[in-house]
Scaffold this motif. Structure first.
Motif, PDB file in Angstrom:
ATOM      1  N   ASP A  63       2.788   8.577   2.777  1.00 51.18           N
ATOM      2  CA  ASP A  63       3.678   8.345   3.917  1.00 51.18           C
ATOM      3  C   ASP A  63       4.411   7.017   3.798  1.00 51.18           C
ATOM      4  N   SER A  64       3.724   5.985   3.310  1.00 49.29           N
ATOM      5  CA  SER A  64       4.372   4.694   3.104  1.00 49.29           C
ATOM      6  C   SER A  64       5.374   4.761   1.948  1.00 49.29           C
ATOM      7  N   ALA A  65       5.027   5.526   0.905  1.00 50.73           N
ATOM      8  CA  ALA A  65       5.948   5.686  -0.228  1.00 50.73           C
ATOM      9  C   ALA A  65       7.242   6.362   0.219  1.00 50.73           C
ATOM     10  N   LEU A  66       7.139   7.268   1.190  1.00 52.81           N
ATOM     11  CA  LEU A  66       8.351   7.918   1.690  1.00 52.81           C
ATOM     12  C   LEU A  66       9.268   6.915   2.389  1.00 52.81           C
ATOM     13  N   GLN A  67       8.696   5.950   3.078  1.00 55.69           N
ATOM     14  CA  GLN A  67       9.514   4.896   3.676  1.00 55.69           C
ATOM     15  C   GLN A  67      10.201   4.074   2.589  1.00 55.69           C
ATOM     16  N   LEU A  68       9.466   3.818   1.496  1.00 60.01           N
ATOM     17  CA  LEU A  68      10.038   3.090   0.364  1.00 60.01           C
ATOM     18  C   LEU A  68      11.189   3.894  -0.248  1.00 60.01           C
ATOM     19  N   CYS A  69      11.025   5.191  -0.342  1.00 66.33           N
ATOM     20  CA  CYS A  69      12.083   6.045  -0.868  1.00 66.33           C
ATOM     21  C   CYS A  69      13.320   5.996   0.025  1.00 66.33           C
ATOM     22  N   ALA A  70      13.101   5.942   1.329  1.00 72.42           N
ATOM     23  CA  ALA A  70      14.230   5.827   2.254  1.00 72.42           C
ATOM     24  C   ALA A  70      15.011   4.548   1.993  1.00 72.42           C
ATOM     25  N   GLU A  71      14.290   3.458   1.736  1.00 69.89           N
ATOM     26  CA  GLU A  71      14.953   2.195   1.421  1.00 69.89           C
ATOM     27  C   GLU A  71      15.726   2.300   0.112  1.00 69.89           C
ATOM     28  N   ALA A  72      15.156   2.986  -0.870  1.00 69.64           N
ATOM     29  CA  ALA A  72      15.832   3.150  -2.154  1.00 69.64           C
ATOM     30  C   ALA A  72      17.129   3.942  -1.986  1.00 69.64           C
ATOM     31  N   VAL A  73      17.064   5.022  -1.227  1.00 69.92           N
ATOM     32  CA  VAL A  73      18.254   5.844  -0.989  1.00 69.92           C
ATOM     33  C   VAL A  73      19.322   5.030  -0.264  1.00 69.92           C
ATOM     34  N   ALA A  74      18.915   4.278   0.741  1.00 78.70           N
ATOM     35  CA  ALA A  74      19.874   3.494   1.523  1.00 78.70           C
ATOM     36  C   ALA A  74      20.593   2.464   0.669  1.00 78.70           C
ATOM     37  N   ARG A  75      19.934   1.991  -0.373  1.00 73.63           N
ATOM     38  CA  ARG A  75      20.524   0.967  -1.224  1.00 73.63           C
ATOM     39  C   ARG A  75      21.245   1.534  -2.448  1.00 73.63           C
ATOM     40  N   GLY A  76      21.155   2.829  -2.639  1.00 71.53           N
ATOM     41  CA  GLY A  76      21.837   3.438  -3.770  1.00 71.53           C
ATOM     42  C   GLY A  76      21.062   3.418  -5.064  1.00 71.53           C
ATOM     43  N   VAL A  77      19.755   3.094  -5.016  1.00 69.32           N
ATOM     44  CA  VAL A  77      18.912   3.119  -6.209  1.00 69.32           C
ATOM     45  C   VAL A  77      18.777   4.568  -6.678  1.00 69.32           C
ATOM     46  N   SER A  78      18.812   4.770  -7.995  1.00 66.18           N
ATOM     47  CA  SER A  78      18.903   6.131  -8.518  1.00 66.18           C
ATOM     48  C   SER A  78      17.612   6.929  -8.414  1.00 66.18           C
ATOM     49  N   GLY A  79      16.472   6.277  -8.650  1.00 59.48           N
ATOM     50  CA  GLY A  79      15.250   7.077  -8.696  1.00 59.48           C
ATOM     51  C   GLY A  79      13.991   6.266  -8.583  1.00 59.48           C
ATOM     52  N   VAL A  80      12.875   6.986  -8.620  1.00 58.84           N
ATOM     53  CA  VAL A  80      11.545   6.363  -8.565  1.00 58.84           C
ATOM     54  C   VAL A  80      10.717   6.865  -9.744  1.00 58.84           C
ATOM     55  N   LEU A  81       9.827   6.013 -10.210  1.00 64.43           N
ATOM     56  CA  LEU A  81       8.875   6.341 -11.268  1.00 64.43           C
ATOM     57  C   LEU A  81       7.484   6.255 -10.658  1.00 64.43           C
TER      58      LEU A  81
END
Length: 330
Positions: A63-81
């Motif tokens: 659930d916390s990782a999903l919040q991190l993913c939201a931040e990544a999307v908002a900033r235009g980061v391409s992906g997660v590993l």
């Protein structure tokens, strides 16, 4: 005519005097889309635990990782590993939990795919986080890695990630034949769309220390110099890259980045595939420590280091600074 006399007509500073001129003539650029963010996953809910050797980096429950993913999307980061971090009682001699359909990484893939389909999801494929002994695969009776048994388990792991919805599998164990084994398994299981990012050129580096703390993946005995590359070797990188390309990988990686910029450049010049670089945990923590001591400005030093990796030829960079760098770049 004195070539050092401005009257000779040669004055490079003319192209540097105005900020607009510098921006216009800049040869290389950093963008948020250049970055991939590593994510350490743990079981539980509402877990966000800072890693002591990597200030500002956390272990996350899904659930916390999903919040991190939201931040990544908002900033235009391409992906997660994605990396799974398990409690000791969940580990065994083979790392079998890593190919469980209901495993930690598999559940995270499904959750991220559902919530943030625009993110590229890459899953690290290795066993050091999942084995009780901390080595990257199955060990034989003498304590050496059994590559044949390890390849079979890598196939199981890759298929489980594909069935969960991963975009790219990233084998990191430096197992000879790993790309071919994974490609054959994915194709046979009807997952030809899943790509392979090979840790083709992974050195036995001193800069991995904080990661082993973060992922609880330090070997219980011995080291990994028998399968990771010797830092003294440069030409060997071409052989490793060529073999993985022949076996069917879609992208190649150099790890670490900052001490191996020459290798990144070498591969870029000899390879038509995308070349990625991993700015590893030790590189992250080194800059953090220097900045916290007041010896470096964090923003400028991080962006300069990332720009150096890009200038060397990396098409994309895996970095723990992905979110911060995206913010700084605006």
């Amino acid at each position: 005519m004195n070539p050092f006399n401005p009257s000779s007509g040669h004055e490079p500073r003319r192209l540097r005097r105005h900020p607009a001129m510098r921006r216009m003539l800049r040869e290389h650029h950093l963008r948020a889309t250049d970055f991939i963010l590593p994510v350490f996953l743990v079981e539980g809910e509402g877990v966000r635990t800072e890693i002591s050797s990597m200030p500002g980096v956390f272990r996350h429950s899904i659930d916390s990782a999903l919040q991190l993913c939201a931040e990544a999307v908002a900033r235009g980061v391409s992906g997660v590993l994605l990396f799974g971090v398990l409690e000791e009682h969940c580990k065994d001699a083979t790392g079998s939990v890593s190919w469980d359909a209901e495993g930690l990484v598999q559940r995270a893939i499904r959750a991220i795919r559902s919530g943030y389909p625009q993110l590229l999801i890459i899953a690290d494929a290795c066993f050091c986080e999942y084995t009780a002994h901390g080595h990257c695969g199955v060990l034989d009776a003498g304590g050496d890695r059994d590559d044949y048994a390890t390849l079979e388990n890598l196939q199981r792991q890759a298929i489980s990630y594909a069935e969960a919805g991963v975009d790219v599998v990233a084998p990191s164990g430096m197992v000879d034949g790993m790309v071919m084994a994974i490609r054959e398994a994915l194709d046979a299981a009807r997952h030809p769309q899943v790509g392979i990012l090979s840790y083709a050129v992974k050195y036995a580096s001193a800069f991995y220390g904080p990661f082993r703390d973060a992922a609880d993946s330090a070997p219980q005995f011995g080291d990994r110099k028998g399968y990771q590359m010797d830092p003294a070797n440069r030409r060997e990188a071409f052989r490793e890259m060529a073999l993985d390309i022949q076996e069917g990988c879609d992208m190649v990686m150099v790890k670490p980045a900052m001490a191996y910029l020459d290798v990144i450049r070498d591969l870029r010049e000899r390879c038509d595939l995308p070349v990625l670089a991993y700015q590893v945990s030790g590189e992250y923590s080194m800059l953090q420590a220097a900045a916290r001591a007041g010896w470096l400005d964090l923003q400028s030093s991080v962006l300069e280091s990332l720009l150096g990796i890009k200038r060397a030829g990396a098409d994309a960079i895996i970095t723990y600074y992905a979110l911060a760098a995206a913010d700084w770049l605006g």
